[in-house]
Design a protein around this motif. Structure first.
Motif, PDB file in Angstrom:
ATOM      1  N   SER A  47       0.833  -1.208   0.000  1.00  0.00           N
ATOM      2  CA  SER A  47       0.000   0.000   0.000  1.00  0.00           C
ATOM      3  C   SER A  47       0.863   1.252   0.000  1.00  0.00           C
ATOM      4  O   SER A  47       0.608   2.200  -0.757  1.00  0.00           O
ATOM      5  CB  SER A  47      -0.929   0.018   1.222  1.00  0.00           C
ATOM      6  N   VAL A  48       1.892   1.251   0.836  1.00  0.00           N
ATOM      7  CA  VAL A  48       2.796   2.407   0.887  1.00  0.00           C
ATOM      8  C   VAL A  48       3.471   2.592  -0.473  1.00  0.00           C
ATOM      9  O   VAL A  48       3.541   3.709  -1.003  1.00  0.00           O
ATOM     10  CB  VAL A  48       3.833   2.250   2.019  1.00  0.00           C
ATOM     11  N   VAL A  49       3.952   1.502  -1.069  1.00  0.00           N
ATOM     12  CA  VAL A  49       4.639   1.590  -2.363  1.00  0.00           C
ATOM     13  C   VAL A  49       3.679   2.062  -3.461  1.00  0.00           C
ATOM     14  O   VAL A  49       3.994   2.975  -4.234  1.00  0.00           O
ATOM     15  CB  VAL A  49       5.273   0.228  -2.740  1.00  0.00           C
ATOM     16  N   VAL A  50       2.487   1.460  -3.532  1.00  0.00           N
ATOM     17  CA  VAL A  50       1.528   1.814  -4.585  1.00  0.00           C
ATOM     18  C   VAL A  50       1.082   3.264  -4.456  1.00  0.00           C
ATOM     19  O   VAL A  50       1.088   4.027  -5.429  1.00  0.00           O
ATOM     20  CB  VAL A  50       0.306   0.864  -4.553  1.00  0.00           C
ATOM     21  N   TYR A  51       0.712   3.678  -3.234  1.00  0.00           N
ATOM     22  CA  TYR A  51       0.229   5.054  -3.078  1.00  0.00           C
ATOM     23  C   TYR A  51       1.355   6.078  -3.184  1.00  0.00           C
ATOM     24  O   TYR A  51       1.125   7.195  -3.640  1.00  0.00           O
ATOM     25  CB  TYR A  51      -0.572   5.200  -1.786  1.00  0.00           C
ATOM     26  N   ALA A  52       2.565   5.704  -2.813  1.00  0.00           N
ATOM     27  CA  ALA A  52       3.705   6.605  -3.028  1.00  0.00           C
ATOM     28  C   ALA A  52       3.951   6.777  -4.528  1.00  0.00           C
ATOM     29  O   ALA A  52       4.184   7.894  -5.003  1.00  0.00           O
ATOM     30  CB  ALA A  52       4.954   6.062  -2.338  1.00  0.00           C
ATOM     31  N   ALA A  53       3.885   5.680  -5.282  1.00  0.00           N
ATOM     32  CA  ALA A  53       4.071   5.765  -6.736  1.00  0.00           C
ATOM     33  C   ALA A  53       2.971   6.608  -7.377  1.00  0.00           C
ATOM     34  O   ALA A  53       3.247   7.437  -8.259  1.00  0.00           O
ATOM     35  CB  ALA A  53       4.101   4.359  -7.343  1.00  0.00           C
ATOM     36  N   LEU A  54       1.738   6.402  -6.930  1.00  0.00           N
ATOM     37  CA  LEU A  54       0.634   7.221  -7.457  1.00  0.00           C
ATOM     38  C   LEU A  54       0.838   8.696  -7.117  1.00  0.00           C
ATOM     39  O   LEU A  54       0.602   9.572  -7.946  1.00  0.00           O
ATOM     40  CB  LEU A  54      -0.706   6.747  -6.897  1.00  0.00           C
ATOM     41  N   PHE A  55       1.298   8.958  -5.890  1.00  0.00           N
ATOM     42  CA  PHE A  55       1.531  10.338  -5.472  1.00  0.00           C
ATOM     43  C   PHE A  55       2.627  10.984  -6.306  1.00  0.00           C
ATOM     44  O   PHE A  55       2.508  12.136  -6.729  1.00  0.00           O
ATOM     45  CB  PHE A  55       1.887  10.395  -3.983  1.00  0.00           C
ATOM     46  N   ILE A  56       3.692  10.254  -6.568  1.00  0.00           N
ATOM     47  CA  ILE A  56       4.785  10.779  -7.383  1.00  0.00           C
ATOM     48  C   ILE A  56       4.308  11.020  -8.817  1.00  0.00           C
ATOM     49  O   ILE A  56       4.607  12.054  -9.408  1.00  0.00           O
ATOM     50  CB  ILE A  56       5.992   9.817  -7.353  1.00  0.00           C
ATOM     51  N   HIS A  57       3.545  10.079  -9.349  1.00  0.00           N
ATOM     52  CA  HIS A  57       3.072  10.184 -10.736  1.00  0.00           C
ATOM     53  C   HIS A  57       2.014  11.280 -10.908  1.00  0.00           C
ATOM     54  O   HIS A  57       2.068  12.052 -11.859  1.00  0.00           O
ATOM     55  CB  HIS A  57       2.517   8.833 -11.202  1.00  0.00           C
ATOM     56  N   GLN A  58       1.041  11.345  -9.978  1.00  0.00           N
ATOM     57  CA  GLN A  58      -0.086  12.275 -10.121  1.00  0.00           C
ATOM     58  C   GLN A  58       0.104  13.576  -9.353  1.00  0.00           C
ATOM     59  O   GLN A  58      -0.696  14.495  -9.497  1.00  0.00           O
ATOM     60  CB  GLN A  58      -1.378  11.611  -9.596  1.00  0.00           C
ATOM     61  N   ARG A  59       1.102  13.622  -8.480  1.00  0.00           N
ATOM     62  CA  ARG A  59       1.360  14.766  -7.607  1.00  0.00           C
ATOM     63  C   ARG A  59       0.268  14.946  -6.548  1.00  0.00           C
ATOM     64  O   ARG A  59       0.185  15.994  -5.911  1.00  0.00           O
ATOM     65  CB  ARG A  59       1.519  16.075  -8.383  1.00  0.00           C
ATOM     66  N   ARG A  60      -0.593  13.930  -6.401  1.00  0.00           N
ATOM     67  CA  ARG A  60      -1.648  13.993  -5.397  1.00  0.00           C
ATOM     68  C   ARG A  60      -2.289  12.621  -5.243  1.00  0.00           C
ATOM     69  O   ARG A  60      -2.123  11.756  -6.095  1.00  0.00           O
ATOM     70  CB  ARG A  60      -2.719  15.014  -5.773  1.00  0.00           C
TER      71      ARG A  60
END
Length: 193
Positions: A47-60
């Motif tokens: 969860s941390v990895v997936v949401y961190a990747a989404l945050f980096i990609h989408q900026r939110r």
């Protein structure tokens, strides 16, 4: 695509949970793989990895993604710290009920129901239809929460299977019903002259 990515931690949880618990020696350490507690650790890490990747990609992240991540860290962390799977079993019901509460609160806070705020850019409905659709989401989240709680504590042997497949099935059925409702009530786009 975003919804599929959100399911990656849940699928990893399922796979690790279904593994027959085995202990391996790795660099003078005994490492156990499989079972509820390893699955919970896999859920937290993924969860941390997936949401961190989404945050980096989408900026939110969306509010629901933040809430899901927070619930995963809280309930998963407590499950591991207290070595009690009952805590993790409360995650899905509580999360569903929080979503129901948010949809309910949107009737009293703000000018539009939450579902209209989420889907209003893509769908045009009358205010009464948005209200009905929002109430349907409230009922859906309440039912999902109670269904998860019932299965988790009355039928614990199938809890993980229900969490993955039953919840997904309920969601797909609800979405199909919503699509039928929306198709019947959508207003045609005005023609440009």
């Amino acid at each position: 695509m975003k919804q599929i990515v959100d399911f990656i931690p849940l699928l990893l949880f399922f796979v690790v949970y279904k593994l027959e618990p085995r202990t391996f020696e790795l660099a003078d350490l005994n490492v156990t793989v499989g079972g509820i507690f390893n699955a919970t650790a896999a859920l937290i890490i993924s969860s941390v990895v997936v949401y961190a990747a989404l945050f980096i990609h989408q900026r939110r992240l969306t509010k629901s993604q933040w809430l899901t991540l927070a619930a995963c860290l809280l309930f998963g962390g407590l499950t591991l710290a207290l070595h009690s799977e009952a805590i993790l079993k409360w995650k899905a019901p509580v999360l569903n009920w929080l979503f129901a509460l948010a949809f309910t609160g949107s009737h009293f806070i703000g000018e539009k129901p939450l579902i209209q705020r989420v889907m209003g850019h893509a769908v045009q409905l009358q205010p009464a239809q948005w209200t009905k659709l929002n109430v349907a989401w409230i009922l859906f989240f309440l039912i999902c929460g109670f269904a998860n709680l019932f299965v988790a504590f009355v039928y614990p042997s199938i809890w993980v299977d229900f969490k993955i497949f039953g919840s997904l099935g309920l969601t797909l059925l609800f979405m199909a019903g919503q699509a039928v409702y929306l198709a019947r009530h959508m207003q045609p786009e005005p023609e440009e002259s």
